[in-house]
Write a protein that holds these residues in place. Structure first.
Motif, mmCIF file in Angstrom:
data_model
loop_
_atom_site.group_PDB
_atom_site.id
_atom_site.type_symbol
_atom_site.label_atom_id
_atom_site.label_comp_id
_atom_site.label_asym_id
_atom_site.label_seq_id
_atom_site.Cartn_x
_atom_site.Cartn_y
_atom_site.Cartn_z
ATOM 1 N N VAL A 148 1.375 13.051 2.017
ATOM 2 C CA VAL A 148 0.275 13.371 1.112
ATOM 3 C C VAL A 148 -0.715 12.217 1.130
ATOM 4 O O VAL A 148 -0.350 11.055 0.918
ATOM 5 C CB VAL A 148 0.796 13.606 -0.323
ATOM 6 N N LEU A 149 -1.980 12.525 1.402
ATOM 7 C CA LEU A 149 -3.034 11.515 1.387
ATOM 8 C C LEU A 149 -3.787 11.598 0.065
ATOM 9 O O LEU A 149 -4.444 12.599 -0.230
ATOM 10 C CB LEU A 149 -3.999 11.729 2.555
ATOM 11 N N GLY A 150 -3.663 10.538 -0.720
ATOM 12 C CA GLY A 150 -4.343 10.459 -2.000
ATOM 13 C C GLY A 150 -3.462 10.875 -3.154
ATOM 14 O O GLY A 150 -2.929 11.978 -3.167
ATOM 15 N N ALA A 151 -3.302 9.961 -4.112
ATOM 16 C CA ALA A 151 -2.567 10.267 -5.344
ATOM 17 C C ALA A 151 -3.467 10.220 -6.563
ATOM 18 O O ALA A 151 -3.125 10.765 -7.611
ATOM 19 C CB ALA A 151 -1.403 9.294 -5.526
ATOM 20 N N ALA A 152 -4.615 9.565 -6.461
ATOM 21 C CA ALA A 152 -5.552 9.475 -7.582
ATOM 22 C C ALA A 152 -6.143 10.839 -7.886
ATOM 23 O O ALA A 152 -6.168 11.734 -7.041
ATOM 24 C CB ALA A 152 -6.668 8.492 -7.250
ATOM 25 N N TYR A 153 -6.671 10.984 -9.107
ATOM 26 C CA TYR A 153 -7.203 12.293 -9.482
ATOM 27 C C TYR A 153 -8.555 12.572 -8.836
ATOM 28 O O TYR A 153 -8.979 13.730 -8.766
ATOM 29 C CB TYR A 153 -7.292 12.426 -11.008
ATOM 30 N N LYS A 154 -9.240 11.512 -8.367
ATOM 31 C CA LYS A 154 -10.493 11.739 -7.660
ATOM 32 C C LYS A 154 -10.750 10.577 -6.704
ATOM 33 O O LYS A 154 -10.047 9.565 -6.720
ATOM 34 C CB LYS A 154 -11.667 11.912 -8.623
ATOM 35 N N VAL A 171 3.621 5.658 -7.813
ATOM 36 C CA VAL A 171 3.505 6.767 -8.764
ATOM 37 C C VAL A 171 4.887 7.043 -9.337
ATOM 38 O O VAL A 171 5.894 6.944 -8.633
ATOM 39 C CB VAL A 171 2.930 8.043 -8.119
ATOM 40 N N ARG A 172 4.909 7.400 -10.610
ATOM 41 C CA ARG A 172 6.184 7.619 -11.302
ATOM 42 C C ARG A 172 6.265 9.038 -11.837
ATOM 43 O O ARG A 172 5.284 9.580 -12.342
ATOM 44 C CB ARG A 172 6.343 6.612 -12.441
ATOM 45 N N PHE A 173 7.432 9.599 -11.698
ATOM 46 C CA PHE A 173 7.713 10.930 -12.200
ATOM 47 C C PHE A 173 8.896 10.829 -13.155
ATOM 48 O O PHE A 173 9.433 9.743 -13.374
ATOM 49 C CB PHE A 173 8.051 11.887 -11.048
ATOM 50 N N ASP A 174 9.297 11.961 -13.707
ATOM 51 C CA ASP A 174 10.493 11.975 -14.538
ATOM 52 C C ASP A 174 11.711 11.742 -13.651
ATOM 53 O O ASP A 174 12.114 12.612 -12.873
ATOM 54 C CB ASP A 174 10.637 13.318 -15.264
ATOM 55 N N GLY A 175 12.267 10.547 -13.730
ATOM 56 C CA GLY A 175 13.511 10.286 -13.021
ATOM 57 C C GLY A 175 13.379 9.622 -11.671
ATOM 58 O O GLY A 175 14.397 9.246 -11.086
ATOM 59 N N TYR A 176 12.180 9.490 -11.145
ATOM 60 C CA TYR A 176 12.053 8.805 -9.848
ATOM 61 C C TYR A 176 10.629 8.284 -9.686
ATOM 62 O O TYR A 176 9.723 8.625 -10.442
ATOM 63 C CB TYR A 176 12.420 9.739 -8.694
ATOM 64 N N SER A 177 10.448 7.423 -8.700
ATOM 65 C CA SER A 177 9.131 6.894 -8.386
ATOM 66 C C SER A 177 8.974 6.816 -6.877
ATOM 67 O O SER A 177 9.966 6.793 -6.131
ATOM 68 C CB SER A 177 8.931 5.513 -9.011
ATOM 69 N N LEU A 178 7.730 6.779 -6.418
ATOM 70 C CA LEU A 178 7.422 6.637 -4.999
ATOM 71 C C LEU A 178 6.395 5.522 -4.832
ATOM 72 O O LEU A 178 5.550 5.317 -5.697
ATOM 73 C CB LEU A 178 6.844 7.938 -4.427
#
Length: 437
Positions: free
Chosen positions: A334-340, A375-382
């Motif tokens: 996935v390229l890009g994690a920011a909202y914009k 980036v962090r999610f419920d239970g894991y991060s990348l």
């Protein structure tokens, strides 16, 4: 000289002390603007880490470089604190705290309430302060929620103290519109409140826009972002229609935009993100539900927009299927994690939903974003991976979610095998097969 005249004089002479509650994407640029204008500014934030960083001259907001902070700190015109008591000496205070949604999509104004309670507890016995709420909220919040916390001590608004609402219009990452060049809507509880607030913001904003009441100003902000959310929802639905019809939605919108009147182009994408557009319309919808009215456009747009991450993942699945591959077990970049584009902000970013949905389907997902390390999610991060030729070549599918300007799209097309492009960022002509939204 009465309180209003003293306040106006102190503002004109740049002797007024300005308090800012909330030193994030909105509060910090505003604090800097006042400090650069010659005011003494005290910023308060509950995050001790942010306060310590600012007092060292280290900015965590991309729009405010360290080089801007350092001379203001050295001159004593800007400092940060975690203690509301430091604002007792302030003449004017702007509240710039978050207003998120609860999981039920109801407004969470607890940050506003906490800030108002703390400020009221430390208001000087003689009053005289101007309190301005900038946080986006539903019409009626300033008069019904904030005002009583200050008026309960026997002081009269417009005489003993002043109160207004002036919605923030910060768009992170923009350089063409700044605090100074973006017109500022201002509504006062009384005419005297409005006069004082307009005088204050007129020192750092080229064009104050006074309106008749705080509720009007609150509604203005919700209209602005509801307008965008509804039109994005419309064009996202047009993208779904074009997909069914075998048409290129980007070509359709681009050609429609050639009309010099009666049309304003909006573009489809993987979903809504940021601190305003995905949230603000729900504040208006919630308020109207309390009045037994259904905001149908808002709710339909939210339904369409919230479906877009699923639609992108469906596009990935279909593209892989053509290659005789399943999502389960595929290596997806996935390229890009920011909202914009070109910001380091993941608030409500659709990229997080896309990543999560792909992982739920069993994909081996990695992401790259030059602005966001983790980036962090419920239970894991990348963590963001290094973008190189080997990574692109190894990916079964590259998904463009955020079209940062740092990406070399022709290089990406020449080294990837399959690209699903949710932003119309990639031009055809390389070795990759490109699937557009």
């Amino acid at each position: 000289m009465d309180r209003k005249q003293r306040m106006l004089q102190r503002i004109a002479d740049r002797e007024a002390i300005i308090g800012i509650v909330g030193l994030g994407y909105v509060g910090l640029p505003l604090a800097v603007a006042f400090a650069e204008e010659g005011f003494t500014v005290i910023g308060v934030d509950v995050d001790a880490g942010k306060v310590a960083a600012l007092n060292r001259g280290r900015s965590y907001v991309e729009d405010v470089p360290d080089a801007v902070l350092e001379p203001l700190l050295a001159a004593g015109r800007l400092r940060a604190s975690t203690d509301y008591a430091d604002l007792a000496a302030a003449d004017a205070i702007s509240i710039c705290v978050p207003t998120p949604l609860r999981k039920t999509k109801d407004p969470d104004i607890s940050y506003i309430v906490d800030a108002a309670d703390c400020l009221a507890a430390h208001m000087p016995p003689g009053g005289g302060q101007l309190i301005v709420l900038e946080s986006t909220t539903y019409p009626g919040t300033t008069d019904e929620i904030v005002l009583p916390r200050f008026a309960d001590n026997g002081m009269e608004v417009g005489r003993d103290f002043f109160m207004a609402f002036s919605p923030e219009r910060i768009d992170p990452g923009r350089t063409d519109y700044t605090v100074r060049t973006t017109p500022k809507v201002i509504g006062g509880v009384t005419p005297d409140c409005l006069e004082v607030a307009v005088a204050l913001y007129g020192t750092v904003v080229d064009q104050p826009v006074p309106v008749s009441s705080t509720a009007t100003a609150e509604m203005v902000k919700l209209l602005e972002n509801t307008f965008r959310a509804v039109n994005i929802g419309l064009v996202n639905e047009v993208a779904l229609m074009c997909d069914k019809l075998g048409l290129n939605v980007w070509e359709v919108v681009g050609a429609a935009a050639s009309k010099p009147y009666g049309f304003m182009p909006f573009y489809p994408g993987p979903g809504l993100g940021g601190h305003c557009i995905p949230i603000d319309p729900h504040y208006l919808s919630w308020k109207l539900r309390t009045l037994n009215y259904t905001a149908r456009f808002i709710e339909l747009a939210a339904e369409v927009n919230s479906h877009m991450p699923d639609y992108v993942v469906g596009k990935v699945a279909d593209a892989l299927n053509v290659e005789r591959k399943a999502v389960n077990g595929s290596r997806i970049l996935v390229l890009g994690a920011a909202y914009k584009r070109d910001v380091g902000d993941v608030r409500e970013s659709p990229a997080l939903d896309v990543i999560h949905l792909l992982r739920e389907r069993g994909a081996d997902v990695a992401y790259n974003d030059p602005h966001i390390a983790t980036v962090r999610f419920d239970g894991y991060s990348l963590s963001s991976v290094e973008l190189n030729e080997a990574l692109l070549a190894a990916a079964d599918c590259v998904v463009v979610v955020t079209d940062h300007s740092a990406y070399d799209w022709s290089w990406i097309v020449n080294h990837a095998r399959l690209i699903v492009d949710a932003r119309n960022a990639v031009k055809s002509g390389g070795t990759a097969r490109v699937v557009r939204l």
